[in-house]
Design a protein around this motif. Structure first.
Motif, short mmCIF file in Angstrom:
data_model
loop_
_atom_site.label_atom_id
_atom_site.label_comp_id
_atom_site.label_asym_id
_atom_site.label_seq_id
_atom_site.Cartn_x
_atom_site.Cartn_y
_atom_site.Cartn_z
N ASP A 36 6.20 -6.67 7.12
CA ASP A 36 7.06 -5.58 6.64
C ASP A 36 8.03 -5.21 7.76
OD1 ASP A 36 8.10 -3.47 5.09
OD2 ASP A 36 6.76 -2.06 6.14
N ALA A 37 9.33 -5.36 7.47
CA ALA A 37 10.38 -4.97 8.43
C ALA A 37 10.16 -5.61 9.78
CB ALA A 37 10.44 -3.45 8.55
N GLN A 38 10.00 -6.95 9.78
CA GLN A 38 9.83 -7.75 10.98
C GLN A 38 8.58 -7.38 11.77
OE1 GLN A 38 13.45 -7.50 13.24
NE2 GLN A 38 14.63 -8.71 11.76
N ARG A 39 7.63 -6.71 11.14
CA ARG A 39 6.34 -6.42 11.76
C ARG A 39 5.24 -6.99 10.87
NH1 ARG A 39 7.10 -3.32 16.04
NH2 ARG A 39 4.86 -3.12 16.35
N ARG A 40 4.17 -7.39 11.51
CA ARG A 40 3.07 -8.01 10.78
C ARG A 40 1.82 -7.16 10.99
NH1 ARG A 40 2.36 -14.24 11.58
NH2 ARG A 40 1.60 -14.02 9.40
N TYR A 41 1.09 -6.93 9.89
CA TYR A 41 -0.12 -6.12 9.90
C TYR A 41 -1.27 -6.95 9.34
CZ TYR A 41 2.98 -2.11 10.55
OH TYR A 41 3.92 -1.24 11.04
N LEU A 42 -2.42 -6.79 10.01
CA LEU A 42 -3.65 -7.34 9.49
C LEU A 42 -4.40 -6.21 8.81
CD1 LEU A 42 -5.73 -9.70 9.30
CD2 LEU A 42 -6.66 -8.90 11.48
N THR A 43 -4.48 -6.22 7.49
CA THR A 43 -5.09 -5.12 6.73
C THR A 43 -6.44 -5.57 6.18
OG1 THR A 43 -4.02 -5.78 4.66
CG2 THR A 43 -2.80 -4.29 6.11
N LYS A 44 -7.33 -4.55 6.05
CA LYS A 44 -8.67 -4.88 5.59
C LYS A 44 -9.40 -3.61 5.17
CE LYS A 44 -12.85 -7.34 7.05
NZ LYS A 44 -13.50 -8.04 8.18
N GLU A 45 -10.16 -3.70 4.12
CA GLU A 45 -11.05 -2.60 3.72
C GLU A 45 -12.32 -2.74 4.55
OE1 GLU A 45 -13.93 -1.96 0.08
OE2 GLU A 45 -11.86 -1.74 -0.58
N VAL A 46 -12.56 -1.74 5.44
CA VAL A 46 -13.66 -1.87 6.39
C VAL A 46 -14.92 -1.10 5.98
CG1 VAL A 46 -12.11 -2.29 8.30
CG2 VAL A 46 -12.74 0.05 7.75
N LEU A 47 -14.83 -0.15 5.00
CA LEU A 47 -16.01 0.65 4.64
C LEU A 47 -15.84 1.19 3.23
CD1 LEU A 47 -18.71 1.98 5.50
CD2 LEU A 47 -17.36 3.93 6.34
N ARG A 48 -16.90 1.10 2.43
CA ARG A 48 -16.91 1.69 1.09
C ARG A 48 -18.15 2.59 0.98
NH1 ARG A 48 -14.70 1.05 -3.92
NH2 ARG A 48 -13.30 -0.57 -3.09
N LEU A 49 -17.88 3.90 0.71
CA LEU A 49 -18.95 4.90 0.62
C LEU A 49 -19.54 4.93 -0.79
CD1 LEU A 49 -17.26 7.76 2.63
CD2 LEU A 49 -18.88 6.04 3.44
N PRO A 50 -20.79 5.45 -0.92
CA PRO A 50 -21.40 5.54 -2.26
C PRO A 50 -20.58 6.37 -3.23
CG PRO A 50 -23.06 5.81 -0.56
CD PRO A 50 -21.74 5.83 0.14
N SER A 51 -19.81 7.32 -2.73
CA SER A 51 -19.01 8.17 -3.61
C SER A 51 -17.80 7.45 -4.17
CB SER A 51 -18.55 9.41 -2.83
OG SER A 51 -17.73 9.03 -1.73
N GLY A 52 -17.50 6.24 -3.69
CA GLY A 52 -16.32 5.50 -4.14
C GLY A 52 -15.17 5.58 -3.19
N ALA A 53 -15.29 6.44 -2.15
CA ALA A 53 -14.23 6.52 -1.14
C ALA A 53 -14.30 5.29 -0.24
CB ALA A 53 -14.38 7.79 -0.33
N THR A 54 -13.15 4.94 0.32
CA THR A 54 -13.06 3.75 1.17
C THR A 54 -12.30 4.07 2.44
OG1 THR A 54 -11.07 3.04 0.02
CG2 THR A 54 -13.16 2.12 -0.76
N VAL A 55 -12.57 3.28 3.49
CA VAL A 55 -11.87 3.37 4.75
C VAL A 55 -11.11 2.06 4.95
CG1 VAL A 55 -12.06 3.66 7.24
CG2 VAL A 55 -13.59 4.92 5.71
N TRP A 56 -9.82 2.21 5.26
CA TRP A 56 -8.94 1.05 5.45
C TRP A 56 -8.47 1.00 6.89
CZ3 TRP A 56 -7.70 -2.32 1.43
CH2 TRP A 56 -8.11 -1.93 0.15
N ALA A 57 -8.09 -0.23 7.31
CA ALA A 57 -7.55 -0.43 8.66
C ALA A 57 -6.33 -1.34 8.58
CB ALA A 57 -8.59 -1.05 9.58
#
Length: 469
Positions: free
Chosen positions: A129-150
């Motif tokens: 994105d805009a000459q920058r590169r990101y490594l994205t990943k879903e790192v945690l999924r809680l029992p409530s359905g919430a998630t943590v992204w990086a």
């Protein structure tokens, strides 16, 4: 098209070209495969290191979020996200209802494009994105359905990897060129003995059989064996050729005496046989002609055999050409029963360096050859052309001519023009002509056109008057 065919034949039509092409393709595929595999493994390890760093950072927030009440407060989540985020990696929290919570820090959260692409595929991926590169990943999924992204910014690593790739391509190209050059030199060195053997084979003639030797230093075993076999073959051929020459010489010499006797009896019978019938006289005349033809053939074989063994005697002495050509004209007219046109220059007496008997034999042979392949009414000319450098005697006819593809080999033994009638001649006469003319220090050449006749030229060295006197 011709150039492409030439390069195709040069590349695929020779052993050296095939070896080079096969080695080039193998080296190119090997270099390319090894380089691509190395680059793929390097890129994979690079992103794996970033992924492992993200997972290690996410392990701490997983334990902290599990201790928070459900649902956790926004402030506590932001504090936890700030504790593990840094300048290169940012974490965010996605609630069960889809709301996003980012850490409170000077870092700018990823753009909406990166967020949408990341959430579209939870597994690890690289997004530009805009000459920058990101490594994205879903790192945690809680029992409530919430998630943590990086999202880890790998632009610097990608730039360094791109520079690494550029250097790899440069090094790969240089190494490939050097390798191909080394391969070319090695292949040429490997096939050099074969080329030398081929060149030597092309120069082998009956006269050079005994001197055709092959010696290779540091040649492969297969080439050395081939050279040894070639040497043995040349020795066998030389021995066989020597036996053949001795046989031909002995047979020709032994047959001349009975033929001379038979010819003499036939002539005597024709002169004294007044009571012979017409058919008998015709038969004896035919026998006399065949005897004479056989005698000429034996003489040719003897001359060739003596030339091969170095025993042919051809003198080189001053010869007055005008009286010799007049004598040849008379003999040819008597033997061929046709008019032979003699063309002599008006200049003074011309003297050539030659053997008079052999020169007469050569001219009679050429005139007989001209009459044989010319019509009964076609003229045969005998001409003398003087010049400062040489004296040229030409025998011209208006016969069938010699095809262009046969003219280079017409003076070789047992070679006849492809358009010559079957059964006419043995193919030895012109080879004897060349042998005798070259023995006199001269040369013989041919000019011919199909259907228009041939011109055989004898080029002799002139003798100056002062030298002659």
């Amino acid at each position: 098209m011709t150039s492409q065919k030439h390069w195709r034949d040069r590349l695929l039509g020779t052993l050296q070209g095939q070896l080079q092409l096969a080695t080039y393709v193998t080296v190119f595929l090997g270099f390319t495969g090894a380089s691509c595999a190395g680059l793929w493994v390097s890129e994979r390890n690079l992103f794996r290191q970033h992924s492992m760093a993200v997972e290690q950072s996410a392990a701490g927030i997983a334990l902290a979020l599990e201790r928070l009440p459900d649902p956790p407060s926004r402030l506590r989540v932001q504090q936890q996200l700030e504790s593990i985020s840094d300048k290169r990696t940012i974490f965010w929290f996605q609630q069960a209802d889809g709301a996003l919570i980012f850490p409170r820090s000077p870092l700018q959260p990823p753009s909406s494009y990166v967020l949408e692409r990341a959430q579209a595929r939870p597994s690890q991926q690289v997004i530009t994105d805009a000459q920058r590169r990101y490594l994205t990943k879903e790192v945690l999924r809680l029992p409530s359905g919430a998630t943590v992204w990086a999202a880890c910014d790998v632009s610097v690593s990608s730039l360094a990897f791109s520079s690494y790739i550029s250097w790899m391509i440069l090094i790969w190209s240089v190494c490939l060129v050097l390798t191909l050059l080394v391969v070319t030199v090695l292949v040429r060195r490997i096939v050099r003995p074969l080329r030398q053997l081929s060149e030597l084979t092309e120069t082998v003639t009956a006269d050079t059989l005994q001197n055709s030797h092959v010696q290779f230093s540091a040649a492969p075993v297969e080439i050395s064996r081939l050279a040894e076999n070639y040497e043995e073959l040349m020795q066998r051929l030389s021995l066989s050729w020597s036996h053949q020459r001795k046989f031909v010489s002995a047979v020709s010499h032994e047959l001349r005496t009975p033929l001379t006797i038979v010819g003499g009896y036939i002539k005597r019978t024709l002169r004294t046989g007044d009571t012979l019938e017409a058919s008998q006289r015709k038969g004896l005349q035919t026998a006399e002609q065949e005897t004479l033809r056989m005698r000429h053939l034996l003489d040719d074989l003897l001359d060739l055999s003596r030339g091969d063994s170095g025993r042919l005697r051809v003198s080189q002495q001053p010869v007055a050409l005008r009286p010799l050509l007049e004598q040849v004209q008379e003999l040819a007219q008597s033997a061929q029963q046709r008019s032979i046109v003699l063309q002599l220059p008006d200049s003074a007496e011309l003297i050539a360096n030659a053997d008079p008997d052999r020169l007469q034999q050569v001219l009679l042979n050429l005139i007989e050859n001209a009459c044989k392949y010319s019509g009964p009414e076609a003229p045969v000319e005998l001409a003398l052309l003087p010049s400062a450098e040489e004296l040229t005697i030409e025998v011209r006819d208006q016969g069938i001519g010699v095809p262009p593809e046969d003219q280079d080999r017409i003076f070789e033994r047992f070679q006849r023009a492809s358009n010559a009638p079957a059964g006419e001649g043995s193919g030895l006469g012109l080879s004897v002509v060349r042998l005798l003319v070259e023995g006199m220090g001269g040369q013989v050449s041919l000019r011919s056109q199909l259907g228009r006749g041939s011109v055989f030229s004898l080029h002799l060295r002139p003798v100056e008057r002062a030298d002659h006197t």
